[in-house]
Scaffold this active site. Structure first.
Site, PDB file in Angstrom:
ATOM      1  N   PRO A  11       0.663  -0.843   0.252  1.00 59.68           N
ATOM      2  CA  PRO A  11      -0.261  -0.010   0.242  1.00 59.68           C
ATOM      3  C   PRO A  11       0.588   1.194   0.049  1.00 59.68           C
ATOM      4  CG  PRO A  11       0.107  -1.042   1.938  1.00 59.68           C
ATOM      5  CD  PRO A  11       0.057  -1.496   1.314  1.00 59.68           C
ATOM      6  N   ASN A  12       0.072   2.309  -0.756  1.00 56.78           N
ATOM      7  CA  ASN A  12       1.317   3.531  -0.938  1.00 56.78           C
ATOM      8  C   ASN A  12       2.120   4.115  -2.063  1.00 56.78           C
ATOM      9  OD1 ASN A  12      -1.711   4.970   0.836  1.00 56.78           O
ATOM     10  ND2 ASN A  12      -0.253   3.629   2.504  1.00 56.78           N
ATOM     11  N   ARG A  19       5.071  11.700  -3.205  1.00 54.42           N
ATOM     12  CA  ARG A  19       5.614  12.171  -2.091  1.00 54.42           C
ATOM     13  C   ARG A  19       6.295  11.870  -0.817  1.00 54.42           C
ATOM     14  NH1 ARG A  19       1.109  14.232  -4.182  1.00 54.42           N
ATOM     15  NH2 ARG A  19      -0.180  14.704  -3.095  1.00 54.42           N
ATOM     16  N   TYR A  24      11.493   8.425   0.238  1.00 56.98           N
ATOM     17  CA  TYR A  24      11.658   7.489  -0.138  1.00 56.98           C
ATOM     18  C   TYR A  24      12.201   8.135  -1.495  1.00 56.98           C
ATOM     19  CZ  TYR A  24       8.796   5.705   2.711  1.00 56.98           C
ATOM     20  OH  TYR A  24       7.055   4.997   3.865  1.00 56.98           O
ATOM     21  N   ASN A  75       8.191  -5.446  -1.364  1.00 54.77           N
ATOM     22  CA  ASN A  75       7.882  -4.686  -0.330  1.00 54.77           C
ATOM     23  C   ASN A  75       6.382  -4.915  -0.265  1.00 54.77           C
ATOM     24  OD1 ASN A  75       8.409  -2.657   0.489  1.00 54.77           O
ATOM     25  ND2 ASN A  75       8.803  -1.434  -0.571  1.00 54.77           N
ATOM     26  N   ALA A  78       3.696  -1.157   4.247  1.00 57.04           N
ATOM     27  CA  ALA A  78       2.585  -1.570   5.775  1.00 57.04           C
ATOM     28  C   ALA A  78       1.733  -2.785   6.223  1.00 57.04           C
ATOM     29  CB  ALA A  78       2.173  -0.296   6.265  1.00 57.04           C
ATOM     30  N   HIS A  81       4.185  -4.476   8.760  1.00 59.36           N
ATOM     31  CA  HIS A  81       4.615  -4.636  10.158  1.00 59.36           C
ATOM     32  C   HIS A  81       3.140  -5.136  10.654  1.00 59.36           C
ATOM     33  CE1 HIS A  81       7.713  -2.291   8.813  1.00 59.36           C
ATOM     34  NE2 HIS A  81       7.048  -1.135   8.428  1.00 59.36           N
ATOM     35  N   GLU A  99      12.987  -9.674   0.338  1.00 56.55           N
ATOM     36  CA  GLU A  99      12.042  -9.190   1.050  1.00 56.55           C
ATOM     37  C   GLU A  99      12.644  -7.528   1.072  1.00 56.55           C
ATOM     38  OE1 GLU A  99      10.857  -9.434   5.611  1.00 56.55           O
ATOM     39  OE2 GLU A  99      10.523  -6.951   5.838  1.00 56.55           O
ATOM     40  N   HIS A 101      13.027  -3.355   1.404  1.00 52.80           N
ATOM     41  CA  HIS A 101      12.328  -1.497   2.039  1.00 52.80           C
ATOM     42  C   HIS A 101      13.692  -0.820   1.037  1.00 52.80           C
ATOM     43  CE1 HIS A 101       9.523  -3.376   4.373  1.00 52.80           C
ATOM     44  NE2 HIS A 101      10.385  -4.573   4.976  1.00 52.80           N
ATOM     45  N   ILE A 102      12.598   0.381   0.760  1.00 48.06           N
ATOM     46  CA  ILE A 102      13.630   1.099  -0.158  1.00 48.06           C
ATOM     47  C   ILE A 102      13.998   2.025   1.440  1.00 48.06           C
ATOM     48  CG2 ILE A 102      13.183   3.796  -1.044  1.00 48.06           C
ATOM     49  CD1 ILE A 102      10.351   2.608  -2.164  1.00 48.06           C
ATOM     50  N   ARG A 108      13.639   4.329  11.549  1.00 48.17           N
ATOM     51  CA  ARG A 108      13.010   5.296  11.936  1.00 48.17           C
ATOM     52  C   ARG A 108      11.757   4.373  13.416  1.00 48.17           C
ATOM     53  NH1 ARG A 108       9.999   4.798   5.866  1.00 48.17           N
ATOM     54  NH2 ARG A 108       8.492   6.193   6.927  1.00 48.17           N
TER      55      ARG A 108
HETATM   56  O1  CA2 Z   1      10.445   1.592   3.574  1.00 53.03           O
HETATM   57  C1  CA2 Z   1       9.793   1.022   2.928  1.00 53.03           C
HETATM   58  O2  CA2 Z   1       9.923   0.466   1.348  1.00 53.03           O
HETATM   59  C2  CA2 Z   1       8.622   0.715   3.542  1.00 53.03           C
HETATM   60  O3  CA2 Z   1       8.076  -0.848   3.170  1.00 53.03           O
HETATM   61  C3  CA2 Z   1       8.119   2.357   2.623  1.00 53.03           C
HETATM   62  C4  CA2 Z   1       6.641   1.597   3.847  1.00 53.03           C
HETATM   63  C5  CA2 Z   1       6.169   2.346   5.182  1.00 53.03           C
HETATM   64  O4  CA2 Z   1       5.333   1.733   5.283  1.00 53.03           O
HETATM   65  C6  CA2 Z   1       7.498   0.256   4.760  1.00 53.03           C
HETATM   66  O5  CA2 Z   1       7.896   0.891   6.830  1.00 53.03           O
HETATM   67  C7  CA2 Z   1       8.662   0.818   5.063  1.00 53.03           C
HETATM   68  C8  CA2 Z   1       5.548   2.822   3.335  1.00 53.03           C
HETATM   69  C9  CA2 Z   1       4.850   2.727   1.537  1.00 53.03           C
HETATM   70  C10 CA2 Z   1       4.278   3.992   0.927  1.00 53.03           C
HETATM   71  O6  CA2 Z   1       5.313   4.603   0.248  1.00 53.03           O
HETATM   72  C11 CA2 Z   1       5.006   5.847   0.509  1.00 53.03           C
HETATM   73  C12 CA2 Z   1       6.084   6.488  -1.016  1.00 53.03           C
HETATM   74  C13 CA2 Z   1       5.854   8.247  -1.197  1.00 53.03           C
HETATM   75  C14 CA2 Z   1       5.465   8.624  -0.162  1.00 53.03           C
HETATM   76  C15 CA2 Z   1       4.046   8.314   0.250  1.00 53.03           C
HETATM   77  C16 CA2 Z   1       4.464   6.746   0.995  1.00 53.03           C
END
Ligand code: CA2
Length: 149
Positions: A11-12, A19, A24, A75, A78, A81, A99, A101-102, A108
């Site tokens: 998601p997201n 954003r 990211y 990836n 959220a 977790h 797995e 993560h960016i 964090r």
């Molecule tokens: O660091 C990562 O790749 C995460 O998987 C990204 C997730 C976050 O919940 C994990 O803890 C770490 C969030 C993805 C949201 O992606 C966005 C990208 C750009 C702007 C807003 C959100």
């Protein structure tokens, strides 16, 4: 072993590059997909690249991968977790799972330090930016090659 690899995004991640670039980066998910496809060509992999904001879609793609794929890069965003369901689905997949993560989740908030998915993943990449996807693909290719040898 199949050289089809699923690259799954939670998601997201559709907002990548649009954003929060301080966390990211500036690359969009379309940029990531383009780079993954270019590398997959070099590695002799075929890709299915997906993103969803819906947990069940991620699970359905993992089930699809069970039938035909040699590896998964995920990836889970959220869902990393929170989702026992994504973990359970991955536990039914027999090939390598990486797995990715960016951001460096360990730098964090504390709630990002725990990952259900890590209980299944053969490797975890965090904090390498979008380059992490390339590293994850290289690792999956190696693990597929090792299994075939
Ligand atoms: O660091 C990562 O790749 C995460 O998987 C990204 C997730 C976050 O919940 C994990 O803890 C770490 C969030 C993805 C949201 O992606 C966005 C990208 C750009 C702007 C807003 C959100």
């Amino acid at each position: 072993m199949s050289r089809l690899v699923y690259v799954l995004n939670g998601p997201n991640l559709n907002l990548l590059g649009k954003r929060q670039p301080h966390i990211y980066g500036h690359e969009t998910l379309a940029d990531v997909e383009r780079d993954c496809r270019a590398l997959a060509g070099e590695l002799g992999l075929t890709l299915r690249f997906h993103q969803s904001n819906r947990e069940y879609e991620i699970i359905d793609w993992i089930h699809e991968a069970r039938e035909e794929a040699g590896g998964i890069v995920i990836n889970p965003a959220a869902f990393t977790h929170t989702s026992v369901a994504v973990l359970d689905a991955l536990n039914t997949f027999e090939g390598p799972v990486i797995e990715c993560h960016i951001s460096n989740v360990h730098k964090r908030e504390a709630f990002r330090h725990h990952s259900y998915v890590s209980l299944r993943a053969d490797g975890v990449i965090a904090g390498f930016g979008t380059q992490g996807y390339q590293l994850a693909l290289r690792r999956v290719a190696r693990l597929i090659d090792d299994k075939a040898a």
